[in-house]
Design a protein around this motif. Structure first.
Motif, short mmCIF file in Angstrom:
data_model
loop_
_atom_site.label_atom_id
_atom_site.label_comp_id
_atom_site.label_asym_id
_atom_site.label_seq_id
_atom_site.Cartn_x
_atom_site.Cartn_y
_atom_site.Cartn_z
N ALA A 162 16.62 -0.82 14.93
CA ALA A 162 16.03 -0.69 13.59
C ALA A 162 16.16 0.74 13.07
N GLY A 163 15.91 1.72 13.95
CA GLY A 163 16.03 3.11 13.54
C GLY A 163 17.45 3.48 13.18
N PHE A 164 18.43 2.99 13.94
CA PHE A 164 19.84 3.25 13.64
C PHE A 164 20.20 2.64 12.29
N PHE A 165 19.71 1.43 12.03
CA PHE A 165 19.99 0.75 10.76
C PHE A 165 19.47 1.57 9.59
N VAL A 166 18.25 2.08 9.71
CA VAL A 166 17.66 2.89 8.64
C VAL A 166 18.49 4.15 8.39
N VAL A 167 18.88 4.84 9.47
CA VAL A 167 19.70 6.06 9.34
C VAL A 167 21.04 5.74 8.69
N ALA A 168 21.66 4.61 9.07
CA ALA A 168 22.96 4.24 8.52
C ALA A 168 22.87 3.96 7.03
N ILE A 169 21.83 3.25 6.59
CA ILE A 169 21.69 2.93 5.17
C ILE A 169 21.39 4.18 4.36
N VAL A 170 20.52 5.05 4.87
CA VAL A 170 20.25 6.30 4.17
C VAL A 170 21.53 7.13 4.06
N THR A 204 8.40 3.54 19.57
CA THR A 204 8.99 4.64 20.33
C THR A 204 10.50 4.68 20.13
N GLY A 205 11.15 3.52 20.26
CA GLY A 205 12.59 3.45 20.07
C GLY A 205 13.00 3.84 18.66
N MET A 206 12.24 3.39 17.67
CA MET A 206 12.57 3.71 16.28
C MET A 206 12.41 5.21 16.02
N PHE A 207 11.37 5.81 16.58
CA PHE A 207 11.14 7.24 16.38
C PHE A 207 12.27 8.05 17.01
N VAL A 208 12.73 7.63 18.19
CA VAL A 208 13.82 8.34 18.85
C VAL A 208 15.06 8.36 17.96
N GLN A 209 15.37 7.24 17.30
CA GLN A 209 16.55 7.19 16.45
C GLN A 209 16.37 7.94 15.14
N LEU A 210 15.20 7.85 14.54
CA LEU A 210 14.97 8.53 13.26
C LEU A 210 14.97 10.04 13.40
N THR A 211 14.81 10.54 14.62
CA THR A 211 14.86 11.99 14.86
C THR A 211 16.10 12.38 15.66
#
Length: 219
Positions: free
Chosen positions: A50-58, A124-131
């Protein structure tokens, strides 16, 4: 202008190398799988995806804005991407001279030891990717260097942006399921793996620079 087919192998190879090499998300999944087992690690992986998806779309919106601002100079972005890949390659070579144990996971990337539910691991996983700066650079380099010089439409950028979450998180599963075996392999062959990856990334940089020259000449 359609994206040329000859750039596709370099793009896919870049995505693979960027995704499979050690990073915060890969090491975090490896650590949790070793300590808590596959079930909890998969819960965390959903947050990583989910975090990777958010970063990719942004990154799609950022790249689209960059393309609009750069105008006819957008072909020069290929050289920016090539320079980044060359720097990444040299960095891996330097790291290979002083091998580090892949088991040494940064403390801030390791989830809490106490029992936790799905949502805790997911967040936790989402936070790791968003940062995760590595993921941000992966997405922005892919979009600005492999797409914008050939096609500046939002649709093309969005299509690639939707594909990118299938690279990093899928490679992350390799780390998750490989567990101790992969950890020991990287620990025993750190220098050889780093040098091979560095040479491959350098080839991607050369291919990207050549494509940039081609775009400028056609322009």
């Amino acid at each position: 202008m359609p994206i040329p087919g000859e750039i596709l192998p370099s793009f896919l190879w870049y995505c693979y190398l960027s995704a499979i090499t050690p990073g915060p998300a890969n090491l975090c999944s490896l650590s949790l799988a070793l300590r808590r087992g596959r079930k909890d690690a998969l819960c965390q992986w959903t947050g990583i995806f989910a975090g990777f998806f958010v970063v990719a779309i942004v990154s799609v919106f950022v790249a689209y804005g960059v393309g609009a601002a750069a105008g006819e100079r957008v072909g020069l972005l290929s050289f920016v991407g090539a320079a980044y890949l060359a720097w990444l390659s040299m960095r891996m070579v330097r790291q290979s001279l002083v091998p580090e144990d892949a088991a040494d996971v940064p403390a801030e990337a390791v989830p809490a030891q106490k029992p936790a539910g799905f949502m805790r691991y997911f967040l936790t996983g989402m936070f790791v990717q968003l940062t995760n700066v590595k993921v941000m650079l992966l997405c922005l380099t892919a979009l600005t260097s492999y797409v914008l010089p050939y096609n500046r439409s939002f649709g093309a950028l969005l299509a690639v942006g939707l594909f990118l979450p299938l690279t990093g998180p899928v490679a992350n599963l390799v780390w998750l399921f490989a567990g101790v075996g992969l950890q020991r392999f990287f620990a025993r062959h750190t220098r050889a793996v780093a040098l091979v990856m560095a040479a491959s990334i350098l080839l991607c940089a050369a291919s990207l620079a050549a494509s940039g020259v081609s775009v400028i000449l056609r322009g």
